[in-house]
Motif scaffolding. Structure first.
Motif, PDB file in Angstrom:
ATOM      1  N   ILE A 175       0.839  -1.206   0.000  1.00  0.00           N
ATOM      2  CA  ILE A 175       0.000   0.000   0.000  1.00  0.00           C
ATOM      3  C   ILE A 175       0.870   1.252   0.000  1.00  0.00           C
ATOM      4  O   ILE A 175       0.595   2.218  -0.716  1.00  0.00           O
ATOM      5  CB  ILE A 175      -0.969  -0.013   1.208  1.00  0.00           C
ATOM      6  CG1 ILE A 175      -2.066  -1.052   0.974  1.00  0.00           C
ATOM      7  CG2 ILE A 175      -1.576   1.360   1.448  1.00  0.00           C
ATOM      8  CD1 ILE A 175      -2.992  -1.263   2.147  1.00  0.00           C
ATOM      9  N   ARG A 176       1.937   1.228   0.787  1.00  0.00           N
ATOM     10  CA  ARG A 176       2.842   2.395   0.818  1.00  0.00           C
ATOM     11  C   ARG A 176       3.463   2.649  -0.552  1.00  0.00           C
ATOM     12  O   ARG A 176       3.604   3.802  -0.976  1.00  0.00           O
ATOM     13  CB  ARG A 176       3.934   2.180   1.864  1.00  0.00           C
ATOM     14  CG  ARG A 176       3.416   2.339   3.274  1.00  0.00           C
ATOM     15  CD  ARG A 176       4.535   2.247   4.295  1.00  0.00           C
ATOM     16  NE  ARG A 176       4.006   2.436   5.637  1.00  0.00           N
ATOM     17  CZ  ARG A 176       4.313   1.687   6.668  1.00  0.00           C
ATOM     18  NH1 ARG A 176       5.184   0.715   6.554  1.00  0.00           N
ATOM     19  NH2 ARG A 176       3.780   1.916   7.846  1.00  0.00           N
ATOM     20  N   HIS A 177       3.816   1.579  -1.261  1.00  0.00           N
ATOM     21  CA  HIS A 177       4.378   1.734  -2.606  1.00  0.00           C
ATOM     22  C   HIS A 177       3.335   2.289  -3.576  1.00  0.00           C
ATOM     23  O   HIS A 177       3.657   3.116  -4.429  1.00  0.00           O
ATOM     24  CB  HIS A 177       4.927   0.402  -3.120  1.00  0.00           C
ATOM     25  CG  HIS A 177       6.225   0.008  -2.496  1.00  0.00           C
ATOM     26  ND1 HIS A 177       7.388   0.732  -2.652  1.00  0.00           N
ATOM     27  CD2 HIS A 177       6.546  -1.034  -1.688  1.00  0.00           C
ATOM     28  CE1 HIS A 177       8.368   0.161  -1.978  1.00  0.00           C
ATOM     29  NE2 HIS A 177       7.881  -0.919  -1.373  1.00  0.00           N
ATOM     30  N   GLN A 178       2.082   1.835  -3.438  1.00  0.00           N
ATOM     31  CA  GLN A 178       1.008   2.352  -4.299  1.00  0.00           C
ATOM     32  C   GLN A 178       0.785   3.832  -4.036  1.00  0.00           C
ATOM     33  O   GLN A 178       0.596   4.618  -4.968  1.00  0.00           O
ATOM     34  CB  GLN A 178      -0.297   1.590  -4.051  1.00  0.00           C
ATOM     35  CG  GLN A 178      -0.327   0.197  -4.623  1.00  0.00           C
ATOM     36  CD  GLN A 178      -1.629  -0.526  -4.282  1.00  0.00           C
ATOM     37  OE1 GLN A 178      -2.466  -0.012  -3.541  1.00  0.00           O
ATOM     38  NE2 GLN A 178      -1.784  -1.728  -4.810  1.00  0.00           N
ATOM     39  N   GLN A 179       0.815   4.219  -2.765  1.00  0.00           N
ATOM     40  CA  GLN A 179       0.615   5.625  -2.423  1.00  0.00           C
ATOM     41  C   GLN A 179       1.728   6.489  -2.992  1.00  0.00           C
ATOM     42  O   GLN A 179       1.486   7.598  -3.448  1.00  0.00           O
ATOM     43  CB  GLN A 179       0.557   5.805  -0.905  1.00  0.00           C
ATOM     44  CG  GLN A 179      -0.777   5.491  -0.308  1.00  0.00           C
ATOM     45  CD  GLN A 179      -0.811   5.777   1.180  1.00  0.00           C
ATOM     46  OE1 GLN A 179       0.169   5.550   1.876  1.00  0.00           O
ATOM     47  NE2 GLN A 179      -1.940   6.260   1.657  1.00  0.00           N
ATOM     48  N   ALA A 180       2.939   5.994  -2.940  1.00  0.00           N
ATOM     49  CA  ALA A 180       4.070   6.766  -3.458  1.00  0.00           C
ATOM     50  C   ALA A 180       3.943   6.989  -4.956  1.00  0.00           C
ATOM     51  O   ALA A 180       4.363   8.024  -5.480  1.00  0.00           O
ATOM     52  CB  ALA A 180       5.374   6.042  -3.142  1.00  0.00           C
ATOM     53  N   ALA A 181       3.328   6.031  -5.661  1.00  0.00           N
ATOM     54  CA  ALA A 181       3.200   6.128  -7.112  1.00  0.00           C
ATOM     55  C   ALA A 181       2.041   7.034  -7.529  1.00  0.00           C
ATOM     56  O   ALA A 181       2.018   7.540  -8.651  1.00  0.00           O
ATOM     57  CB  ALA A 181       3.012   4.743  -7.710  1.00  0.00           C
ATOM     58  N   LEU A 182       1.074   7.259  -6.656  1.00  0.00           N
ATOM     59  CA  LEU A 182      -0.098   8.084  -6.991  1.00  0.00           C
ATOM     60  C   LEU A 182       0.236   9.567  -6.929  1.00  0.00           C
ATOM     61  O   LEU A 182       1.009  10.016  -6.096  1.00  0.00           O
ATOM     62  CB  LEU A 182      -1.233   7.824  -5.996  1.00  0.00           C
ATOM     63  CG  LEU A 182      -2.053   6.560  -6.173  1.00  0.00           C
ATOM     64  CD1 LEU A 182      -3.058   6.450  -5.027  1.00  0.00           C
ATOM     65  CD2 LEU A 182      -2.789   6.554  -7.483  1.00  0.00           C
TER      66      LEU A 182
ATOM     67  N   LEU B  75      -1.282  13.202  -6.028  1.00  0.00           N
ATOM     68  CA  LEU B  75      -2.359  13.685  -5.167  1.00  0.00           C
ATOM     69  C   LEU B  75      -3.442  14.435  -5.938  1.00  0.00           C
ATOM     70  O   LEU B  75      -4.591  14.472  -5.517  1.00  0.00           O
ATOM     71  CB  LEU B  75      -1.787  14.580  -4.065  1.00  0.00           C
ATOM     72  CG  LEU B  75      -1.055  13.854  -2.933  1.00  0.00           C
ATOM     73  CD1 LEU B  75      -0.414  14.851  -1.991  1.00  0.00           C
ATOM     74  CD2 LEU B  75      -1.997  12.943  -2.184  1.00  0.00           C
ATOM     75  N   VAL B  76      -3.105  15.017  -7.063  1.00  0.00           N
ATOM     76  CA  VAL B  76      -4.078  15.776  -7.835  1.00  0.00           C
ATOM     77  C   VAL B  76      -5.072  14.829  -8.511  1.00  0.00           C
ATOM     78  O   VAL B  76      -6.284  14.991  -8.397  1.00  0.00           O
ATOM     79  CB  VAL B  76      -3.362  16.658  -8.889  1.00  0.00           C
ATOM     80  CG1 VAL B  76      -4.377  17.389  -9.746  1.00  0.00           C
ATOM     81  CG2 VAL B  76      -2.427  17.630  -8.210  1.00  0.00           C
ATOM     82  N   ASP B  77      -4.555  13.828  -9.209  1.00  0.00           N
ATOM     83  CA  ASP B  77      -5.427  12.938  -9.973  1.00  0.00           C
ATOM     84  C   ASP B  77      -6.028  11.826  -9.117  1.00  0.00           C
ATOM     85  O   ASP B  77      -7.172  11.431  -9.324  1.00  0.00           O
ATOM     86  CB  ASP B  77      -4.644  12.301 -11.130  1.00  0.00           C
ATOM     87  CG  ASP B  77      -4.082  13.342 -12.078  1.00  0.00           C
ATOM     88  OD1 ASP B  77      -4.721  14.410 -12.213  1.00  0.00           O
ATOM     89  OD2 ASP B  77      -3.006  13.099 -12.658  1.00  0.00           O
TER      90      ASP B  77
ATOM     91  N   ALA C  46      -6.608  11.552  -5.655  1.00  0.00           N
ATOM     92  CA  ALA C  46      -6.881  11.918  -4.255  1.00  0.00           C
ATOM     93  C   ALA C  46      -7.837  10.930  -3.601  1.00  0.00           C
ATOM     94  O   ALA C  46      -7.656  10.551  -2.440  1.00  0.00           O
ATOM     95  CB  ALA C  46      -7.442  13.326  -4.176  1.00  0.00           C
ATOM     96  N   GLU C  47      -8.850  10.504  -4.356  1.00  0.00           N
ATOM     97  CA  GLU C  47      -9.832   9.565  -3.803  1.00  0.00           C
ATOM     98  C   GLU C  47      -9.178   8.215  -3.512  1.00  0.00           C
ATOM     99  O   GLU C  47      -9.368   7.642  -2.441  1.00  0.00           O
ATOM    100  CB  GLU C  47     -10.976   9.390  -4.810  1.00  0.00           C
ATOM    101  CG  GLU C  47     -12.216   8.772  -4.226  1.00  0.00           C
ATOM    102  CD  GLU C  47     -13.352   8.794  -5.235  1.00  0.00           C
ATOM    103  OE1 GLU C  47     -13.739   7.699  -5.662  1.00  0.00           O
ATOM    104  OE2 GLU C  47     -13.828   9.893  -5.588  1.00  0.00           O
ATOM    105  N   LYS C  48      -8.403   7.727  -4.450  1.00  0.00           N
ATOM    106  CA  LYS C  48      -7.705   6.443  -4.291  1.00  0.00           C
ATOM    107  C   LYS C  48      -6.693   6.538  -3.144  1.00  0.00           C
ATOM    108  O   LYS C  48      -6.529   5.604  -2.363  1.00  0.00           O
ATOM    109  CB  LYS C  48      -7.011   6.070  -5.607  1.00  0.00           C
ATOM    110  CG  LYS C  48      -6.232   4.789  -5.586  1.00  0.00           C
ATOM    111  CD  LYS C  48      -7.141   3.590  -5.518  1.00  0.00           C
ATOM    112  CE  LYS C  48      -6.318   2.322  -5.633  1.00  0.00           C
ATOM    113  NZ  LYS C  48      -7.060   1.128  -5.325  1.00  0.00           N
ATOM    114  N   TYR C  49      -6.024   7.692  -3.042  1.00  0.00           N
ATOM    115  CA  TYR C  49      -5.041   7.904  -1.979  1.00  0.00           C
ATOM    116  C   TYR C  49      -5.716   7.825  -0.607  1.00  0.00           C
ATOM    117  O   TYR C  49      -5.192   7.211   0.317  1.00  0.00           O
ATOM    118  CB  TYR C  49      -4.360   9.270  -2.174  1.00  0.00           C
ATOM    119  CG  TYR C  49      -3.160   9.479  -1.283  1.00  0.00           C
ATOM    120  CD1 TYR C  49      -1.900   9.060  -1.694  1.00  0.00           C
ATOM    121  CD2 TYR C  49      -3.285  10.088  -0.037  1.00  0.00           C
ATOM    122  CE1 TYR C  49      -0.789   9.245  -0.882  1.00  0.00           C
ATOM    123  CE2 TYR C  49      -2.195  10.274   0.783  1.00  0.00           C
ATOM    124  CZ  TYR C  49      -0.944   9.849   0.354  1.00  0.00           C
ATOM    125  OH  TYR C  49       0.151  10.018   1.164  1.00  0.00           O
ATOM    126  N   ALA C  50      -6.902   8.440  -0.483  1.00  0.00           N
ATOM    127  CA  ALA C  50      -7.637   8.421   0.785  1.00  0.00           C
ATOM    128  C   ALA C  50      -8.061   6.997   1.136  1.00  0.00           C
ATOM    129  O   ALA C  50      -8.001   6.593   2.298  1.00  0.00           O
ATOM    130  CB  ALA C  50      -8.850   9.329   0.700  1.00  0.00           C
TER     131      ALA C  50
END
Length: 120
Positions: free
Chosen positions: A19-26, A28-30, A32-36
């Motif tokens: 999950i941490r790796h996925q968050q790093a790849a996202l 925040l602008v595009d 944001a919902e997935k990040y949350a």
């Protein structure tokens, strides 16, 4: 039971890492919902890992308490360490704890110690 808890902690830690790796790849602008979503899942995993670690340490504590209740304990000499098999045969029910094992660290042992119901 201890092994199951350890394996579950490992599995959840791996998920948390993914999950941490996925968050790093996202971005925040595009995303944001997935990040949350990932952030909420990360918090859930962290609390479950903390709970399992507490369960794991309590299990060790029970074992340490049982050993501490045994009436006789003393440090194992170097000569006895060299021939532990003979020591274990001569003292029935002896449990030897090394200070570098999890149980030994938890009990705060400085030297290899033997615990038994009878004096040795």
């Amino acid at each position: 039971m201890k092994e199951i808890v350890k394996n579950e902690i490992k599995r959840l830690s791996d998920l948390l890492d993914a999950i941490r790796h996925q968050q790093a790849a996202l971005s925040l602008v595009d995303g944001a919902e997935k990040y949350a979503e990932l952030e909420a899942e990360k918090e859930k995993l962290e609390t479950e890992i903390a709970r399992l670690r507490e369960v794991h340490s309590q299990k060790l504590s029970k074992e340490a308490q049982n050993l501490a209740k045994l009436p006789f304990s003393r440090a194992i000499t170097k000569k006895e360490q060299a021939n532990l098999g003979a020591l274990k045969k001569s003292v029935r029910g002896i449990i030897v704890v090394h200070p570098m094992t999890a149980l030994g660290r938890e009990m705060g042992l400085q030297v290899m110690t033997g615990f038994a119901k009878t004096e040795f």
